[in-house]
Design an enzyme around this catalytic site. Structure first.
Site, PDB file in Angstrom:
ATOM      1  N   ARG A   1       0.834  -1.211   0.000  1.00 50.03           N
ATOM      2  CA  ARG A   1       0.000   0.000   0.000  1.00 50.03           C
ATOM      3  C   ARG A   1       0.869   1.262   0.000  1.00 50.03           C
ATOM      4  NH1 ARG A   1      -2.093  -3.810  -1.090  1.00 50.03           N
ATOM      5  NH2 ARG A   1      -3.960  -4.805  -0.254  1.00 50.03           N
TER       6      ARG A   1
ATOM      7  N   SER B   1     -11.261  -0.281   2.974  1.00 53.25           N
ATOM      8  CA  SER B   1     -10.512  -0.799   4.115  1.00 53.25           C
ATOM      9  C   SER B   1      -9.794   0.353   4.822  1.00 53.25           C
ATOM     10  CB  SER B   1      -9.499  -1.835   3.631  1.00 53.25           C
ATOM     11  OG  SER B   1      -8.740  -2.337   4.695  1.00 53.25           O
TER      12      SER B   1
ATOM     13  N   GLU C   1      -4.980   3.068   6.078  1.00 51.69           N
ATOM     14  CA  GLU C   1      -4.844   2.868   4.634  1.00 51.69           C
ATOM     15  C   GLU C   1      -5.602   3.962   3.892  1.00 51.69           C
ATOM     16  OE1 GLU C   1      -6.445  -0.480   1.510  1.00 51.69           O
ATOM     17  OE2 GLU C   1      -5.362  -1.189   3.274  1.00 51.69           O
TER      18      GLU C   1
END
Length: 284
Positions: free
Chosen positions: A153, A203, A274
């Site tokens: 990420r 998420s 995130e």
């Protein structure tokens, strides 16, 4: 004229900005950035992994949703940054180019996915990147894959002041029916496990390590359905925070910090977000 960003984010939260710029192509994007000059601005794709403050932002927002052209070159594909991932996946299926099936159902744009190296089910979009065209210091230039860092990420683009305009990606030949079967399986799993019926920013937290599943950890604390104001930990998947009704930026931020505190107390693990956060006109 002010524009509400709550109309442009998937979680339906966000204050007003004075200028919303919607370039029609890469060239008009380049011109727009040069015209803005010293005016502070932020780039937005489809607003699907984004939490924006409720107060007005004294910035311009440049949204790339109209940059959505795809061009095929053998087993390589040139994609503009505003292209929805879903559209790219369907295009690749028709072209019988496989590999990106895991991304089917991930909301958001190609540019946003490259920026954060989006992934799911063991795959990451960075694996397929050959080169990325960026707008840097008012000019467009290409970066080869050897010049780009991709991590979990994470990517080069989170660390430097450049704007993703186009991406050259490489895939392998695969039969359409094989690709479709994989995509159908992934979307079925998402529908079963994720709260796609309610507004969210996807998420919320990164996985701190490979063997630590954030959603399961939050669920083990009995926090499914826990609510602060209009923000709620999803009853379907504890790794998601949903807008259960008129949630504010403050509601979501308080819930994020509450979850981080509880997970730290129980597991000794520091959770990182995130989801991208815009506060005081800056990315956090």
């Amino acid at each position: 004229m002010f524009e509400k960003l709550s109309c442009h984010t998937s979680i339906k939260i966000g204050g007003r900005v004075k200028y919303l710029v919607l370039p029609n192509d890469v060239f008009s994007l380049e011109r727009a950035i040069n015209v803005l000059g010293d005016v502070p601005f932020q780039m937005m794709g489809l607003g699907t992994n984004l939490l924006v403050q409720d107060d007005d932002l004294d910035i311009a927002v440049v949204k790339t949703e109209r940059l959505n052209q795809i061009e095929i070159k053998g087993e390589k594909v040139l994609v503009e940054s505003g292209t929805p991932l879903k559209r790219l996946c369907l295009f690749l299926m028709e072209a019988e180019l496989g590999g990106l099936e895991f991304a089917y159902g991930i909301p958001g744009s190609v540019g946003g996915a490259i920026y954060m190296n989006a992934g799911a089910y063991g795959g990451e979009i960075g694996e397929f990147v050959e080169a990325v065209e960026v707008l840097r210091d008012g000019k467009r230039t290409w970066l080869s894959k050897n010049e780009i860092f991709f991590g979990y990420r994470d990517s080069t683009f989170k660390r430097e002041k450049s704007i993703i305009t186009r991406v050259m990606m490489s895939f392998k030949r695969e039969k359409k029916e094989v690709i479709k079967a994989k995509m159908d399986d992934y979307i079925k799993r998402r529908l079963e496990k994720q709260p796609l019926d309610l507004p969210s920013a996807g998420s919320v937290f990164k996985r701190p390590r490979e063997d630590f599943y954030v959603g399961k950890a939050i669920e083990s604390l009995g926090l499914k359905g826990y609510r602060i104001g209009g923000a709620q930990i999803s009853e379907k998947h504890a790794g998601f925070i949903v807008n259960a009704g008129n949630a504010t930026f403050d509601d979501v931020m308080k819930l994020i910090e509450f979850v981080r505190k509880k997970v730290k107390e129980k597991y000794g693990v520091e959770l990182e977000t995130e989801v991208e956060i815009w506060w005081n006109g800056r990315r956090w």
